[in-house]
Each structure stands twice: as structure tokens, then as C-alpha cells.
Enzyme design. Structure first.
Site, mmCIF file in Angstrom:
data_model
loop_
_atom_site.group_PDB
_atom_site.id
_atom_site.type_symbol
_atom_site.label_atom_id
_atom_site.label_comp_id
_atom_site.label_asym_id
_atom_site.label_seq_id
_atom_site.Cartn_x
_atom_site.Cartn_y
_atom_site.Cartn_z
ATOM 1 C CG ASP A 247 -70.940 34.527 47.999
ATOM 2 O OD1 ASP A 247 -70.448 34.656 46.733
ATOM 3 O OD2 ASP A 247 -70.011 33.552 48.563
ATOM 4 N NE ARG B 175 -59.199 34.853 47.614
ATOM 5 C CZ ARG B 175 -60.242 35.416 47.239
ATOM 6 N NH1 ARG B 175 -60.549 35.030 45.914
ATOM 7 N NH2 ARG B 175 -60.628 36.400 47.712
ATOM 8 C CD GLN C 69 -66.573 40.497 50.469
ATOM 9 O OE1 GLN C 69 -65.579 40.227 49.518
ATOM 10 N NE2 GLN C 69 -67.521 41.591 50.436
ATOM 11 N NE ARG D 17 -62.379 42.578 50.818
ATOM 12 C CZ ARG D 17 -61.960 41.217 50.002
ATOM 13 N NH1 ARG D 17 -63.016 40.884 49.071
ATOM 14 N NH2 ARG D 17 -60.980 40.545 50.358
ATOM 15 C CB CYS E 284 -68.665 38.885 48.870
ATOM 16 S SG CYS E 284 -69.414 37.272 48.173
ATOM 17 C CG HIS F 83 -63.895 36.129 51.952
ATOM 18 N ND1 HIS F 83 -62.720 36.740 52.052
ATOM 19 C CD2 HIS F 83 -64.386 36.386 50.745
ATOM 20 C CE1 HIS F 83 -62.498 37.249 50.838
ATOM 21 N NE2 HIS F 83 -63.509 37.144 50.123
#
Ligand code: CP
Length: 299
Positions: free
Chosen positions: A216, A107, A137, A284, A256, A134
Site C-alpha cells: 500500500d 469516508r 477493501q 470492490r 489496494c 478500511h
């Protein structure tokens, strides 16, 4: 999975690498693993590097537990404790780590850093979030959509808010498997055109008839300097019950996380009966287990 991953090593950088058939197989495998979480140990003896140059709750925990449940060992590395933070190149980092571990997940801010590590690495590299993408996700969200609706092809997903990395990954990854994605954002916050993606500035237009409406954060990591402008521009894009009412019968709210109740989503929706947000957070782990099982030592 398809007979062979289209890249060798089997990187997962934008999430489109497996192709539609591969993504659908990962989703189905994730649902199997959710039902039998300790049924396989394909990572026995394997170590997986998890590099975090930005904060994380869900991704950190879901990946670390995923590796443990698959029988492997997670080497969690904070960016500020690595030589990367003192100027060692992503290329050299990829060369060294791939002599020790069976996969590298990272990340970070820049997609170029992830690409440079992947180019040098002899083991799979997984994007755990960049400024641009992402994909983990999006893969987890497909698991949530499949278990909610029983299918993916033909579903309508409306993303309302900032046209950010999550919106882009949904457009790319969900779009690849037949989900019709619409992103509603104000001028200045819109995604670039992508194949199959519908872009609008009207959240009601996006939500009309949608099976899932997705929110988000309006101020993502790195956007803090423009927080005031963002909160003002994005205020009409709140996911509330009225917006959800415009969706198809049985429409669900997605997010998310982390959430900011009262900004991009109301508390009534976030904790209400029409959300699948906490399932998303759990899924996830199952999605990433399917991914790790598929790509570690795959080629
Ligand atoms: N959704 C998500 O990636 O959460 P974290 O930032 O907590 O990992």
C-alpha cells in the site's frame, strides 16, 4: 448469511460485524454477483447516502455503480458541502440522514465520527475508510483471494509497509476467516498486536511462503507532513520481483491502489503477470453489492 446480523441496524464499521460465517457468505455472494451483475435489484426504490470527506476514485465509483446495478439511487455527498463541515454533529447527521435513506456510507478521518453517526442512525452505516479501518477493501480482497485460490482458510498473506488502516482491516477481517496475516513494518510504523496477527520488521520473513504479498502507499491521506521520513523508513519494504519470488509457488501481488510505482511497488510487479491488483479494484464493486444486498432492510 447468518439468520440475523449481530447488530441492528446492520452496521459494517470494522468489517468483523458479520462474523466469520457472514463474511464467507458475502464473499461467495460477491462471486455470484460478479458472474451475473444485473441479476437482482434488491435496492429498488432505496436511496443510499455516500459521504466523502476524503478523496476517492475506487470507492466512490464502485459504490455508486453498485447501488445503480442493484436498482437503487446513490446520493453522493461531499463533506465540504455538508453542514458537518460547519459544525453540525455526526449524531444529528445520522438522525437526519436515516429519515431519508436506507443506508449511510461514509469516508472520513475519525472512527469516532463514524461510530457517532452509527449510534444515532436507524439505518445501516458502512465505513468506506477511516484512519483506523478500511473494511470494504478487506472484503473485496477476500473476493480476489477466493477467486484466485479457490479457498481462504489456511492462505498466508504478507502485508509489507506501513501498518495502516488497510493492514489492520486485513488482519481483522481476513484473519477472522482463517487467512494467516503477517505484517512487516519498520519500527514506528507497526500495527498494534491483534489476535492471530504476526508482526515483524523483516519483509523477507513475511514474504517467505506467502500466497499473496500486499503493498500500500507509504504516504497515506493525512500523512503528507511526514512524507520524507516515511519514504526513507519504508524504502526496504518495496514489493518487487525478488520479494515475490520468496512467496509460495503461484504467489500473487496485491495492492489496494492508488499505487506509486517505484516506491512501494515496482512497475514490473504492478503491471506484471503475477499481480491480481486490477481484479482487486474491480472486486470492490461486487463485494459491496453483496454487502448492500445483505444489510439494506435486513433487520
Ligand atoms: N483503495 C481505495 O480505497 O481507493 P480510493 O481511495 O480511490 O477509493
Amino acid at each position: 448469511m447468518p439468520d440475523s446480523w449481530p447488530t441492528a441496524p446492520a452496521h459494517f464499521l470494522t468489517g468483523t460485524e458479520p462474523g466469520a460465517e457472514g463474511i464467507l457468505a458475502l464473499v461467495d455472494r460477491a462471486i455470484e454477483l460478479k458472474a451475473a451483475p444485473l441479476s437482482v435489484r434488491p435496492l429498488e426504490g432505496a436511496s443510499i447516502a455516500l459521504i466523502f470527506e476524503k478523496p476517492s476514485t475506487r470507492t466512490r465509483v464502485s459504490f455508486e455503480v453498485a447501488v445503480t446495478e442493484l436498482g437503487g439511487h446513490a446520493v453522493v455527498l461531499r463533506g465540504d458541502e455538508m453542514q458537518l463541515s460547519r459544525g453540525e454533529s455526526p449524531r444529528d447527521t445520522g438522525l437526519v440522514l436515516s429519515r431519508h435513506v436506507e443506508a449511510i456510507a461514509i469516508r472520513t478521518h475519525s472512527d469516532e465520527v463514524v461510530s457517532a453517526i452509527a449510534s444515532a442512525s436507524s439505518v445501516p452505516v458502512i465505513n468506506m475508510l477511516t484512519d483506523g479501518h478500511h473494511p470494504c477493501q478487506a472484503l473485496g480482497d477476500l473476493v480476489t483471494l477466493k477467486e484466485t485460490f479457490g479457498h481462504l482458510d489456511g492462505l498466508k498473506l504478507a502485508f509489507v509497509g506501513d501498518g495502516n488502516n488497510v493492514a489492520r482491516s486485513l488482519a481483522l477481517v481476513a484473519g477472522l476467516v482463517g487467512v494467516q496475516v503477517t505484517v512487516a513494518s519498520p519500527s514506528g510504523y507497526q500495527l498494534e498486536p491483534l489476535p492471530g496477527l504476526v508482526i515483524t520488521d523483516d519483509p523477507a520473513e513475511a514474504a517467505m511462503g506467502a500466497d499473496a504479498i500486499y503493498a500500500d502507499a507509504w504516504v497515506s491521506m493525512g500523512d503528507e507532513a511526514t512524507a520524507a521520513q516515511r519514504l526513507s523508513a519504508l524504502a526496504p519494504y518495496c514489493l518487487d520481483d525478488a520479494l515475490l519470488d520468496l512467496g509460495a509457488p503461484g504467489a500473487v501481488a496485491l495492492h489496494c491502489l492508488p499505487a506509486h510505482p517505484g516506491q512501494e511497488i515496482t512497475p514490473e510487479v504492478l503491471y506484471g503477470s503475477r499481480q491480481r491488483i486490477w481484479d482487486q479494484a474491480e472486486n470492490r464493486r461486487h463485494a459491496q453489492k453483496a454487502l448492500l444486498e445483505a444489510i439494506v432492510r435486513a433487520v
